[in-house]
Design a protein around this motif. Structure first.
Motif, PDB file in Angstrom:
ATOM      1  N   LEU A 121      40.992  25.941  51.034  1.00 17.07           N
ATOM      2  CA  LEU A 121      40.441  26.997  51.891  1.00 17.07           C
ATOM      3  C   LEU A 121      39.560  26.416  52.989  1.00 17.07           C
ATOM      4  N   GLY A 122      39.464  25.093  53.010  1.00 20.41           N
ATOM      5  CA  GLY A 122      38.619  24.462  54.016  1.00 20.41           C
ATOM      6  C   GLY A 122      37.156  24.439  53.623  1.00 20.41           C
ATOM      7  N   ALA A 123      36.874  24.494  52.315  1.00 19.28           N
ATOM      8  CA  ALA A 123      35.478  24.493  51.868  1.00 19.28           C
ATOM      9  C   ALA A 123      34.839  23.134  52.119  1.00 19.28           C
ATOM     10  N   ARG A 124      33.545  23.168  52.461  1.00 18.97           N
ATOM     11  CA  ARG A 124      32.814  21.918  52.635  1.00 18.97           C
ATOM     12  C   ARG A 124      32.380  21.375  51.284  1.00 18.97           C
ATOM     13  N   ARG A 125      31.989  20.105  51.275  1.00 17.11           N
ATOM     14  CA  ARG A 125      31.580  19.484  50.005  1.00 17.11           C
ATOM     15  C   ARG A 125      30.449  20.263  49.347  1.00 17.11           C
ATOM     16  N   LEU A 126      29.526  20.745  50.174  1.00 16.41           N
ATOM     17  CA  LEU A 126      28.395  21.491  49.631  1.00 16.41           C
ATOM     18  C   LEU A 126      28.862  22.813  49.003  1.00 16.41           C
ATOM     19  N   ASP A 127      29.875  23.438  49.631  1.00 19.44           N
ATOM     20  CA  ASP A 127      30.439  24.670  49.065  1.00 19.44           C
ATOM     21  C   ASP A 127      31.001  24.401  47.676  1.00 19.44           C
ATOM     22  N   ILE A 128      31.759  23.316  47.579  1.00 18.59           N
ATOM     23  CA  ILE A 128      32.410  22.994  46.311  1.00 18.59           C
ATOM     24  C   ILE A 128      31.352  22.740  45.243  1.00 18.59           C
ATOM     25  N   LEU A 129      30.291  22.035  45.639  1.00 19.12           N
ATOM     26  CA  LEU A 129      29.207  21.758  44.704  1.00 19.12           C
ATOM     27  C   LEU A 129      28.546  23.059  44.235  1.00 19.12           C
ATOM     28  N   ARG A 130      28.297  23.958  45.185  1.00 15.76           N
ATOM     29  CA  ARG A 130      27.584  25.191  44.862  1.00 15.76           C
ATOM     30  C   ARG A 130      28.444  26.169  44.072  1.00 15.76           C
ATOM     31  N   LYS A 131      29.707  26.301  44.479  1.00 12.70           N
ATOM     32  CA  LYS A 131      30.550  27.334  43.872  1.00 12.70           C
ATOM     33  C   LYS A 131      31.203  26.868  42.574  1.00 12.70           C
ATOM     34  N   VAL A 132      31.473  25.581  42.468  1.00 15.66           N
ATOM     35  CA  VAL A 132      32.204  25.094  41.308  1.00 15.66           C
ATOM     36  C   VAL A 132      31.438  24.027  40.528  1.00 15.66           C
ATOM     37  N   GLY A 133      30.955  23.013  41.218  1.00 17.68           N
ATOM     38  CA  GLY A 133      30.336  21.867  40.540  1.00 17.68           C
ATOM     39  C   GLY A 133      29.146  22.251  39.682  1.00 17.68           C
ATOM     40  N   ILE A 134      28.161  22.883  40.303  1.00 21.20           N
ATOM     41  CA  ILE A 134      26.938  23.201  39.564  1.00 21.20           C
ATOM     42  C   ILE A 134      27.180  24.251  38.467  1.00 21.20           C
ATOM     43  N   PRO A 135      27.893  25.355  38.758  1.00 18.88           N
ATOM     44  CA  PRO A 135      28.143  26.302  37.666  1.00 18.88           C
ATOM     45  C   PRO A 135      28.850  25.645  36.480  1.00 18.88           C
ATOM     46  N   ARG A 136      29.797  24.752  36.786  1.00 15.49           N
ATOM     47  CA  ARG A 136      30.533  24.116  35.716  1.00 15.49           C
ATOM     48  C   ARG A 136      29.650  23.161  34.918  1.00 15.49           C
ATOM     49  N   ALA A 137      28.603  22.611  35.566  1.00 15.58           N
ATOM     50  CA  ALA A 137      27.734  21.662  34.878  1.00 15.58           C
ATOM     51  C   ALA A 137      26.678  22.360  34.027  1.00 15.58           C
ATOM     52  N   MET A 138      26.553  23.683  34.160  1.00 18.27           N
ATOM     53  CA  MET A 138      25.474  24.375  33.449  1.00 18.27           C
ATOM     54  C   MET A 138      25.519  24.205  31.924  1.00 18.27           C
ATOM     55  N   PRO A 139      26.674  24.295  31.278  1.00 19.33           N
ATOM     56  CA  PRO A 139      26.672  24.069  29.829  1.00 19.33           C
ATOM     57  C   PRO A 139      26.171  22.668  29.459  1.00 19.33           C
ATOM     58  N   TYR A 140      26.529  21.682  30.268  1.00 20.66           N
ATOM     59  CA  TYR A 140      26.045  20.321  30.035  1.00 20.66           C
ATOM     60  C   TYR A 140      24.525  20.271  30.210  1.00 20.66           C
ATOM     61  N   PHE A 141      24.060  20.951  31.246  1.00 19.45           N
ATOM     62  CA  PHE A 141      22.634  20.973  31.548  1.00 19.45           C
ATOM     63  C   PHE A 141      21.844  21.575  30.381  1.00 19.45           C
ATOM     64  N   PHE A 142      22.286  22.725  29.898  1.00 22.71           N
ATOM     65  CA  PHE A 142      21.539  23.373  28.828  1.00 22.71           C
ATOM     66  C   PHE A 142      21.612  22.589  27.521  1.00 22.71           C
ATOM     67  N   ALA A 143      22.774  21.969  27.281  1.00 21.00           N
ATOM     68  CA  ALA A 143      22.881  21.125  26.084  1.00 21.00           C
ATOM     69  C   ALA A 143      21.856  20.000  26.166  1.00 21.00           C
ATOM     70  N   SER A 144      21.672  19.444  27.371  1.00 22.66           N
ATOM     71  CA  SER A 144      20.737  18.332  27.509  1.00 22.66           C
ATOM     72  C   SER A 144      19.291  18.793  27.339  1.00 22.66           C
ATOM     73  N   LEU A 145      19.009  20.057  27.688  1.00 24.28           N
ATOM     74  CA  LEU A 145      17.637  20.551  27.520  1.00 24.28           C
ATOM     75  C   LEU A 145      17.220  20.519  26.052  1.00 24.28           C
ATOM     76  N   LYS A 146      18.170  20.809  25.173  1.00 23.67           N
ATOM     77  CA  LYS A 146      17.839  20.829  23.749  1.00 23.67           C
ATOM     78  C   LYS A 146      17.472  19.434  23.249  1.00 23.67           C
ATOM     79  N   ILE A 147      18.141  18.421  23.811  1.00 27.41           N
ATOM     80  CA  ILE A 147      17.787  17.045  23.452  1.00 27.41           C
ATOM     81  C   ILE A 147      16.467  16.666  24.110  1.00 27.41           C
ATOM     82  N   ALA A 148      16.338  17.047  25.391  1.00 31.84           N
ATOM     83  CA  ALA A 148      15.187  16.602  26.174  1.00 31.84           C
ATOM     84  C   ALA A 148      13.876  17.170  25.642  1.00 31.84           C
TER      85      ALA A 148
END
Lengths: 262, 262
Positions: free
Chosen positions: B157-184
């Protein structure tokens, strides 16, 4: 609006020069509003053709033009659907459908302001593919066929001039697949965008397309083009008539040649 | 259904009670001196007897831990996103991060004391230093392992790298993020208590050090229990937040369990 495509002598290789050659000297032209199918043995570079047209990968040699202009990067007038529906699981179905509007100009700048209107577009589209009322469901609560319908809606929400379909019905069961052929045919007859459908299902190609291109074994080039002049709208009954069967048979022979040539 | 659930809720309490029972019985059977291993009853006795100072110091430890942890969340998330999104940064920083994480934090505390003096600040920094690493690694992994198809949907769709990070990358990383909070969060307790035992005027670690130097061993063990309890509480909070925000990752299963719990 719809788009024209002109590919002349295009080659594509993964991993740059000296890499695996996926397409060699492929030429293809598609008229405005035409429905074109590309068929060929598996691994022959059919999908690479779409990657060229969408601008996801640059051509190594030759030229790729959409609407008369050379393709240098992703085009916002393109809608794409893949074999895998690729829904974002953290978004509801309707939010998935709306995704392109959050990215593509001029909609991205107006998204907040016109959100209600856009949701209306999405709901109308979902209704035409038989998903009325499923917008607020999570995509993983839908069946594979329903997800693929939603993915078609996502490909169409920003009213693209050119729809690129990469085996979108391949992973579905036969009944769902045939149902979706009709959905696709109706959408195309209503909106008259240009479509390039990559498939290995010859019945599907003949059912949907105005023109079927046969691609040779890797490295792919187009070895045969067949016009399909059967009357529209085509129906499932018509797929059992002699004209239809003969066409499929003819294409089947070309594919066999293509496979043996390797 | 209800019965199964209540069994699940009771199980950890029963396991804890059994552990205390074995502990109590062992002390009694083997006639262990109280200054070697106090029994649970003696430990709880100390907990009640010294309730005032324990409460005061526990609050101090909780404060330093949570403050360090919050800094770790912000810093870890930002660094994780940067490292995950850029292959170059990933390669550049990963060895540094591994090296840094290999340094025993107890060796860093004296340096912090040199810089900031004895007290709250070294404890906060130690908690931060020990707990940001799993957050960085998890967020980076979540973003770096993004499925190419998800990326292509947006790229076409012509998305910029920042778009991809915001729309897909970060949301997809959220389960990893929360899992790490429990360890941290549990690591953050380790960090602040280490710093308190080495250089502080208050906090559970300081209290335990004081208690052991005057051979009040039940009080030392009471301190351990308090830390364990705080750790479990913080872990539970992190787990609830995780379920709230990333129910999609478990396809709603956790959400259902949560609903029946209420």
């Amino acid at each position: 609006m719809s788009a024209t495509i002109n590919i002349e002598g295009a080659s594509l290789s993964y991993g740059g020069e000296g890499g695996l050659l996926a397409l060699a000297d492929a030429s293809l032209s598609v008229n405005r509003g035409e429905f074109v199918a590309v068929v060929g043995p598996s691994g022959c570079g059919k999908s690479s053709l779409l990657k060229l047209v969408s601008g996801l990968y640059p051509a190594l040699k030759g030229s790729v033009k959409v609407n008369g202009e050379a393709v240098t990067g992703p085009l916002k007038i393109v809608g794409m659907a893949f074999q895998n529906p690729v829904m974002l699981p953290w978004r509801t179905t309707i939010e998935n459908v709306l995704l392109p509007l959050e990215v593509v100009e001029p909609h991205r700048g107006q998204f907040r302001r016109r959100k209600k209107e856009y949701r209306g577009w999405a709901e109308a589209l979902l209704e035409t593919v038989g998903l009325a009322g499923f917008g607020d469901k999570n995509p993983w609560e839908l069946s594979g066929g329903m997800q693929q319908r939603a993915s078609l809606c996502r490909a169409l929400i920003h009213k693209p001039d050119l729809l690129l379909l990469d085996e979108p019905f391949a992973a579905l069961d036969a009944f769902t697949r045939e149902e979706l052929w009709d959905v696709m045919q109706a959408l195309w007859q209503e909106h008259k965008f240009t479509v390039v459908l990559v498939t290995h299902d010859l019945r599907e190609a003949v059912y949907l397309a105005d023109q079927v291109h046969v691609v040779s074994n890797r490295p792919g080039r187009i070895i045969h083009t067949r016009h399909v002049t059967l009357a529209r709208p085509r129906t499932l009954e018509s797929t059992y008539e002699p004209d239809f069967v003969a066409l499929v048979q003819e294409l089947r022979n070309h594919i066999s040649e293509a496979r043996q040539a390797a | 259904m209800k019965k199964v659930f209540s069994r699940g809720v009771l199980a950890p309490w029963i396991a804890t009670l059994i552990l205390f029972a074995i502990w109590e019985a062992s002390v009694w059977v083997f006639d262990v001196e109280e200054f070697i291993l106090p029994s649970p009853t003696a430990t709880f006795g100390a907990l009640i007897e010294f309730w005032g100072p324990i409460w005061f110091n526990a609050f101090q430890t909780l404060f330093t831990t949570v403050t360090g942890f919050l800094i770790a969340i912000v810093f870890g998330f930002v660094l994780g996103v940067a490292v995950g999104a850029s292959a170059l940064l990933y390669q550049a920083l990963y060895p540094l991060l591994i090296g840094f994480n290999s340094i025993p934090k107890v060796a860093v505390v004296p340096i912090l004391v040199l810089w900031f003096g004895i007290g709250t600040v070294p404890a906060i920094i130690t908690a931060f230093l020990i707990s940001f690493f799993p957050i960085v690694v998890n967020v980076a992994t979540g973003i770096a392992t993004l499925e190419p198809e998800l990326k292509e949907v947006l790229r076409s769709l012509g998305a910029r790298r920042l778009d991809i990070l915001r729309k897909v990358g970060i949301p997809r990383a959220m389960p990893y993020f929360f899992a790490s909070l429990k360890i941290a969060i549990t690591l953050a307790f380790v960090g602040s208590v280490i710093a308190e035992t080495v250089a502080a005027n208050s906090g559970i670690g300081h209290l335990m050090l004081q208690a052991s130097s005057s051979f009040r061993v039940p009080l030392v063990f009471a301190g351990l229990l308090v830390i364990a309890f705080l750790g479990i509480m913080m872990y539970a909070i992190a787990a609830v937040i995780e379920r709230r925000f990333t129910g999609w990752a478990t396809r709603g299963a956790a959400g259902n369990e949560y609903a029946t719990g209420g």
